[in-house]
Motif scaffolding. Structure first.
Motif, PDB file in Angstrom:
ATOM      1  N   ILE A   1       2.370   4.990   0.023  1.00  0.00           N
ATOM      2  CA  ILE A   1       1.334   3.968   0.021  1.00  0.00           C
ATOM      3  C   ILE A   1       1.827   2.824  -0.858  1.00  0.00           C
ATOM      4  N   GLY A   2       1.850   1.613  -0.308  1.00  0.00           N
ATOM      5  CA  GLY A   2       2.274   0.456  -1.079  1.00  0.00           C
ATOM      6  C   GLY A   2       1.223   0.088  -2.115  1.00  0.00           C
ATOM      7  N   LEU A   3       1.662  -0.184  -3.348  1.00  0.00           N
ATOM      8  CA  LEU A   3       0.758  -0.514  -4.459  1.00  0.00           C
ATOM      9  C   LEU A   3       1.261  -1.707  -5.260  1.00  0.00           C
ATOM     10  N   ALA A   4       0.333  -2.474  -5.798  1.00  0.00           N
ATOM     11  CA  ALA A   4       0.685  -3.577  -6.695  1.00  0.00           C
ATOM     12  C   ALA A   4       0.702  -3.105  -8.148  1.00  0.00           C
TER      13      ALA A   4
ATOM     14  N   THR B   1       1.781 -10.933   2.957  1.00  0.00           N
ATOM     15  CA  THR B   1       2.682 -11.952   2.426  1.00  0.00           C
ATOM     16  C   THR B   1       3.890 -11.393   1.680  1.00  0.00           C
ATOM     17  N   ARG B   2       3.783 -10.183   1.141  1.00  0.00           N
ATOM     18  CA  ARG B   2       4.923  -9.666   0.389  1.00  0.00           C
ATOM     19  C   ARG B   2       4.966  -8.151   0.369  1.00  0.00           C
ATOM     20  N   THR B   3       6.128  -7.640   0.013  1.00  0.00           N
ATOM     21  CA  THR B   3       6.324  -6.201  -0.125  1.00  0.00           C
ATOM     22  C   THR B   3       5.691  -5.758  -1.445  1.00  0.00           C
ATOM     23  N   PRO B   4       5.101  -4.579  -1.481  1.00  0.00           N
ATOM     24  CA  PRO B   4       4.458  -4.130  -2.722  1.00  0.00           C
ATOM     25  C   PRO B   4       5.477  -3.861  -3.829  1.00  0.00           C
ATOM     26  N   ARG B   5       5.013  -3.941  -5.058  1.00  0.00           N
ATOM     27  CA  ARG B   5       5.885  -3.682  -6.206  1.00  0.00           C
ATOM     28  C   ARG B   5       6.226  -2.196  -6.323  1.00  0.00           C
TER      29      ARG B   5
ATOM     30  N   MET C   1       5.724   3.965   5.096  1.00  0.00           N
ATOM     31  CA  MET C   1       5.024   3.332   3.978  1.00  0.00           C
ATOM     32  C   MET C   1       3.924   2.454   4.572  1.00  0.00           C
ATOM     33  N   ILE C   2       2.690   2.665   4.100  1.00  0.00           N
ATOM     34  CA  ILE C   2       1.553   1.956   4.682  1.00  0.00           C
ATOM     35  C   ILE C   2       0.879   1.020   3.685  1.00  0.00           C
ATOM     36  N   ASP C   3       0.155   0.074   4.240  1.00  0.00           N
ATOM     37  CA  ASP C   3      -0.675  -0.860   3.492  1.00  0.00           C
ATOM     38  C   ASP C   3      -2.120  -0.407   3.714  1.00  0.00           C
TER      39      ASP C   3
ATOM     40  N   GLU D   1       5.683  10.921  -6.447  1.00  0.00           N
ATOM     41  CA  GLU D   1       6.622  10.053  -7.153  1.00  0.00           C
ATOM     42  C   GLU D   1       6.253   8.587  -6.934  1.00  0.00           C
ATOM     43  N   ILE D   2       6.563   7.785  -7.939  1.00  0.00           N
ATOM     44  CA  ILE D   2       6.426   6.330  -7.841  1.00  0.00           C
ATOM     45  C   ILE D   2       7.814   5.758  -7.603  1.00  0.00           C
ATOM     46  N   VAL D   3       7.935   4.894  -6.599  1.00  0.00           N
ATOM     47  CA  VAL D   3       9.190   4.194  -6.332  1.00  0.00           C
ATOM     48  C   VAL D   3       8.944   2.725  -6.663  1.00  0.00           C
ATOM     49  N   GLU D   4       9.757   2.183  -7.578  1.00  0.00           N
ATOM     50  CA  GLU D   4       9.618   0.782  -7.935  1.00  0.00           C
ATOM     51  C   GLU D   4      10.443  -0.076  -6.986  1.00  0.00           C
ATOM     52  N   HIS D   5       9.900  -1.177  -6.552  1.00  0.00           N
ATOM     53  CA  HIS D   5      10.523  -2.115  -5.617  1.00  0.00           C
ATOM     54  C   HIS D   5      11.025  -1.402  -4.350  1.00  0.00           C
ATOM     55  N   PRO D   6      10.117  -0.772  -3.628  1.00  0.00           N
ATOM     56  CA  PRO D   6      10.523  -0.043  -2.416  1.00  0.00           C
ATOM     57  C   PRO D   6      11.024  -1.000  -1.332  1.00  0.00           C
ATOM     58  N   GLN D   7      11.933  -0.520  -0.553  1.00  0.00           N
ATOM     59  CA  GLN D   7      12.460  -1.271   0.581  1.00  0.00           C
ATOM     60  C   GLN D   7      12.096  -0.510   1.843  1.00  0.00           C
ATOM     61  N   ALA D   8      11.458  -1.201   2.774  1.00  0.00           N
ATOM     62  CA  ALA D   8      11.069  -0.560   4.029  1.00  0.00           C
ATOM     63  C   ALA D   8      11.740  -1.267   5.192  1.00  0.00           C
ATOM     64  N   VAL D   9      12.193  -0.486   6.140  1.00  0.00           N
ATOM     65  CA  VAL D   9      12.785  -1.012   7.363  1.00  0.00           C
ATOM     66  C   VAL D   9      11.659  -1.139   8.389  1.00  0.00           C
ATOM     67  N   THR D  10      11.474  -2.336   8.907  1.00  0.00           N
ATOM     68  CA  THR D  10      10.420  -2.573   9.898  1.00  0.00           C
ATOM     69  C   THR D  10      10.707  -1.786  11.170  1.00  0.00           C
TER      70      THR D  10
END
Length: 169
Positions: A114-117, A90-94, A74-76, A44-53
């Motif tokens: 996996i975070g993606l732009a 610098t920013r959270t992925p889209r 969620m990884i970079d 699944e694709i999640v748009e504007h994901p929010q991750a808790v550090t």
């Protein structure tokens, strides 16, 4: 970038033959840098994901993201491959691509993201496209199953169990 690979070849009599190929899910993890995943692992694709550090988590982790009532890491992928700390991000992925993996046969299926732009795309891959893994990261040999060339660039095929196995240490 060319996405539809021409899979027609000619036999000895010049008759067009279809060369077997498989579909791979192509993701851009950094500008102009791609990896492929087996489609059955992408859920699944999640748009504007929010991750808790998570304090003390791996340097390439965005944190934990809520997905279908559970927390998934969620990884970079770019940070993992380049071995640079999260502080430089610098920013959270889209988008976040949720994937499935199984650490070993008989163990439960687990999930990660996996975070993606950009959104993933599908490509056809043939044996003739096989190439060597890139040498720009020590991680490729730990997370990749194989590699193919697309538009002259190597595209590693990543095993999600190896990818998130590295995350879990």
């Amino acid at each position: 970038m060319k996405r539809d690979l021409d899979l027609e070849t000619a036999d000895a009599d010049g008759v067009a033959q279809q060369e077997p190929g498989v579909v791979a899910r192509l993701i851009e993890f950094a500008r102009g840098r791609m990896v492929a995943l087996p489609p059955h692992t992408t859920l699944e694709i999640v748009e504007h994901p929010q991750a808790v550090t998570v304090p003390g988590a791996a340097y390439y982790g965005y944190g934990l993201m809520t997905w279908q009532g559970q927390r998934v890491p969620m990884i970079d992928l770019d940070a993992m491959l380049r071995a640079y700390p999260q502080a430089q991000r610098t920013r959270t992925p889209r988008y976040a691509l949720v994937v499935a993996y199984q650490r070993a046969p008989g163990l439960p299926v687990e999930h990660g993201a996996i975070g993606l732009a950009e959104l993933p795309q599908n490509v056809m891959v043939r044996d003739a496209d096989c190439c060597e893994l890139p040498t720009d990261s020590d991680m490729w040999t730990h997370i990749a199953l194989s590699c193919f060339q697309l538009d002259g660039q190597p595209v590693p095929i990543v095993d999600t169990a190896r990818l998130f196995g590295a995350y879990h240490g």
